[in-house]
Design an enzyme around this catalytic site. Structure first.
Site, PDB file in Angstrom:
ATOM      1  N   ASP A 232      81.844  78.586  72.337  1.00  0.00           N
ATOM      2  CA  ASP A 232      80.951  79.713  72.573  1.00  0.00           C
ATOM      3  C   ASP A 232      80.249  80.067  71.265  1.00  0.00           C
ATOM      4  O   ASP A 232      80.625  79.598  70.190  1.00  0.00           O
ATOM      5  CB  ASP A 232      81.731  80.896  73.132  1.00  0.00           C
ATOM      6  CG  ASP A 232      80.837  81.867  73.893  1.00  0.00           C
ATOM      7  OD1 ASP A 232      79.616  81.638  73.942  1.00  0.00           O
ATOM      8  OD2 ASP A 232      81.362  82.859  74.431  1.00  0.00           O
TER       9      ASP A 232
ATOM     10  N   ASP B  21      85.065  79.587  82.724  1.00  0.00           N
ATOM     11  CA  ASP B  21      86.067  79.801  81.677  1.00  0.00           C
ATOM     12  C   ASP B  21      86.584  81.215  81.816  1.00  0.00           C
ATOM     13  O   ASP B  21      85.872  82.095  82.308  1.00  0.00           O
ATOM     14  CB  ASP B  21      85.467  79.608  80.279  1.00  0.00           C
ATOM     15  CG  ASP B  21      84.724  80.860  79.823  1.00  0.00           C
ATOM     16  OD1 ASP B  21      85.219  81.552  78.912  1.00  0.00           O
ATOM     17  OD2 ASP B  21      83.657  81.173  80.393  1.00  0.00           O
TER      18      ASP B  21
ATOM     19  N   CYS C 294     104.088  72.594  93.064  1.00  0.00           N
ATOM     20  CA  CYS C 294     103.451  72.371  91.765  1.00  0.00           C
ATOM     21  C   CYS C 294     104.287  71.386  90.955  1.00  0.00           C
ATOM     22  O   CYS C 294     105.507  71.527  90.852  1.00  0.00           O
ATOM     23  CB  CYS C 294     103.317  73.689  91.007  1.00  0.00           C
ATOM     24  SG  CYS C 294     102.585  73.531  89.364  1.00  0.00           S
TER      25      CYS C 294
ATOM     26  N   CYS D  16     103.792  70.784  87.660  1.00  0.00           N
ATOM     27  CA  CYS D  16     103.649  71.026  86.221  1.00  0.00           C
ATOM     28  C   CYS D  16     105.025  71.006  85.562  1.00  0.00           C
ATOM     29  O   CYS D  16     106.051  71.146  86.238  1.00  0.00           O
ATOM     30  CB  CYS D  16     102.950  72.362  85.972  1.00  0.00           C
ATOM     31  SG  CYS D  16     103.992  73.830  86.152  1.00  0.00           S
TER      32      CYS D  16
ATOM     33  N   CYS E  86     107.305  74.087  86.511  1.00  0.00           N
ATOM     34  CA  CYS E  86     107.883  74.093  87.855  1.00  0.00           C
ATOM     35  C   CYS E  86     108.864  72.942  88.058  1.00  0.00           C
ATOM     36  O   CYS E  86     109.792  73.046  88.863  1.00  0.00           O
ATOM     37  CB  CYS E  86     106.767  74.026  88.899  1.00  0.00           C
ATOM     38  SG  CYS E  86     105.797  75.551  89.008  1.00  0.00           S
TER      39      CYS E  86
ATOM     40  N   HIS F 203     102.109  76.709  83.442  1.00  0.00           N
ATOM     41  CA  HIS F 203     101.971  76.707  84.902  1.00  0.00           C
ATOM     42  C   HIS F 203     100.617  77.272  85.328  1.00  0.00           C
ATOM     43  O   HIS F 203      99.947  76.710  86.208  1.00  0.00           O
ATOM     44  CB  HIS F 203     103.081  77.510  85.564  1.00  0.00           C
ATOM     45  CG  HIS F 203     102.762  77.827  86.998  1.00  0.00           C
ATOM     46  ND1 HIS F 203     102.893  76.895  88.004  1.00  0.00           N
ATOM     47  CD2 HIS F 203     102.249  78.956  87.590  1.00  0.00           C
ATOM     48  CE1 HIS F 203     102.494  77.434  89.154  1.00  0.00           C
ATOM     49  NE2 HIS F 203     102.101  78.674  88.921  1.00  0.00           N
TER      50      HIS F 203
END
Length: 334
Positions: A17, A191, A229, A231, A234, A259
């Site tokens: 940015d 974002d 999930c 990830c 998890c 997560h």
């Protein structure tokens, strides 16, 4: 350091940015002029000037794949002549940014649609940016506390004008329902600090909303945050462990952050696949049924009607919704 990709060993996309948002978040420490924005260091009081040219120079050095113009940002709740002043100045600063851009074949400079909640100003801004034929476009100045009815209409107005063959990026948007709605309105990129910020308070994102893992009801819950999930959080940790951790140390917050980012990425993957497979309207209905149940905020119903997805009309399963006036609904209403 050879650019940020090399410095952080990341060979995928990077977006930087411009520093413009600090005109809102640090307004009491900033003085905005045609030259740029002068900030006061909150620690020692020293002044520094950030110009469009300086912002582009810094982003060229960082080497991000997508970089943003420096724009004159005002709160979405601002009204009056200051909104038009900021919009027109942002267009002038865009031209200065384009001229200062030293690596146009390697880095993509995105301009930013401004204009507050004023349809006329937003239209002028978007039309001016399209004239510059940029590689992509951002929709800025929203998600600042405005009513959701105004929010979606400004997004829709912008996407109606911006080219369909180039990325449209809605800045600062991260709630799951906002991602689904804005994707339906034609947005491609987002974002937001929300997934990581809410993780710091022990809140884990799931398709029904979020789980406040600080609550005592999770202390003996030995299931993962989300059984579907995959990830690392998890896969390896239970709600009980995370409850114990987020209430005492930062480790749990780090795990919930992992997560939450995985949740956002999976949601966007599912949205993309649904669009590619030509089943996005059905995906929207399934998502809203899981997230909200029988009642859905009116702004969502209205926004989706504008793209021919009417949640008040029963689908083949008989599912339909009743709109409610509240902008937010915390939990599903079964």
């Amino acid at each position: 350091a050879g650019g940020l990709h090399k410095f952080m060993a990341w060979n995928r996309g990077l977006l930087t940015d411009s520093g413009g948002f600090q005109m809102v978040s640090l307004l009491r420490l900033a003085n905005i002029t045609e030259e740029g924005v002068e900030f006061e260091n909150p620690h020692d009081g020293k002044k520094m000037m950030l110009t469009p040219e300086m912002s582009i120079g810094l982003q060229n050095a960082i080497g991000a794949d997508i970089m943003m113009q420096l724009d004159d940002v005002v709160s979405s709740l601002t009204v009056g002549p200051r909104v038009e002043e900021a919009m027109q100045r942002s267009v002038r600063w865009l031209d200065r940014s384009i001229k200062a851009h030293k690596r146009p074949t390697e880095q993509n400079l995105f301009p930013i649609v401004q204009g507050g909640l004023d349809e006329r100003l937003r239209t002028i801004s978007a039309q001016e940016l399209v004239k510059r034929d940029s590689p992509g476009y951002a929709i800025g100045g929203l998600s600042g506390g405005e009513a959701k009815g105004s929010f979606w209409r400004m997004v829709s107005l912008s996407t109606d004008i911006l080219p369909t063959n180039k990325p449209r990026y809605c800045m600062g948007v991260g709630y799951a329902e906002d991602l689904v709605v804005c994707s339906a309105l034609g947005v491609d990129m987002y974002d937001c600090v929300f997934p990581t910020r809410t993780a710091r308070f022990g809140n884990a994102l799931v398709r029904t909303g979020s789980l406040s893992l600080r609550q005592g009801k999770y202390k003996d819950d030995f299931t993962p945050i989300d059984k579907d999930c995959d990830c690392p959080t998890c896969t390896n940790y239970t709600r009980a462990y995370l409850h114990n951790s987020v209430t005492k140390e930062t480790t749990g917050c780090h795990l919930v952050t992992i997560h939450n980012i995985a949740f956002q990425m999976r949601l966007m993957y599912d949205i993309r696949r649904a669009i590619i497979c030509n089943r996005f309207p059905a995906f929207i209905r399934d998502f809203m049924k899981t997230r909200f149940g029988k009642t859905v905020p009116l702004w969502i119903v209205d926004s989706l009607k504008s793209v021919n997805v009417d949640l008040t009309v029963p689908d083949e399963t008989g599912y339909s919704v009743t709109p409610i006036e509240d902008d937010f609904q915390k939990e599903p209403n079964w």
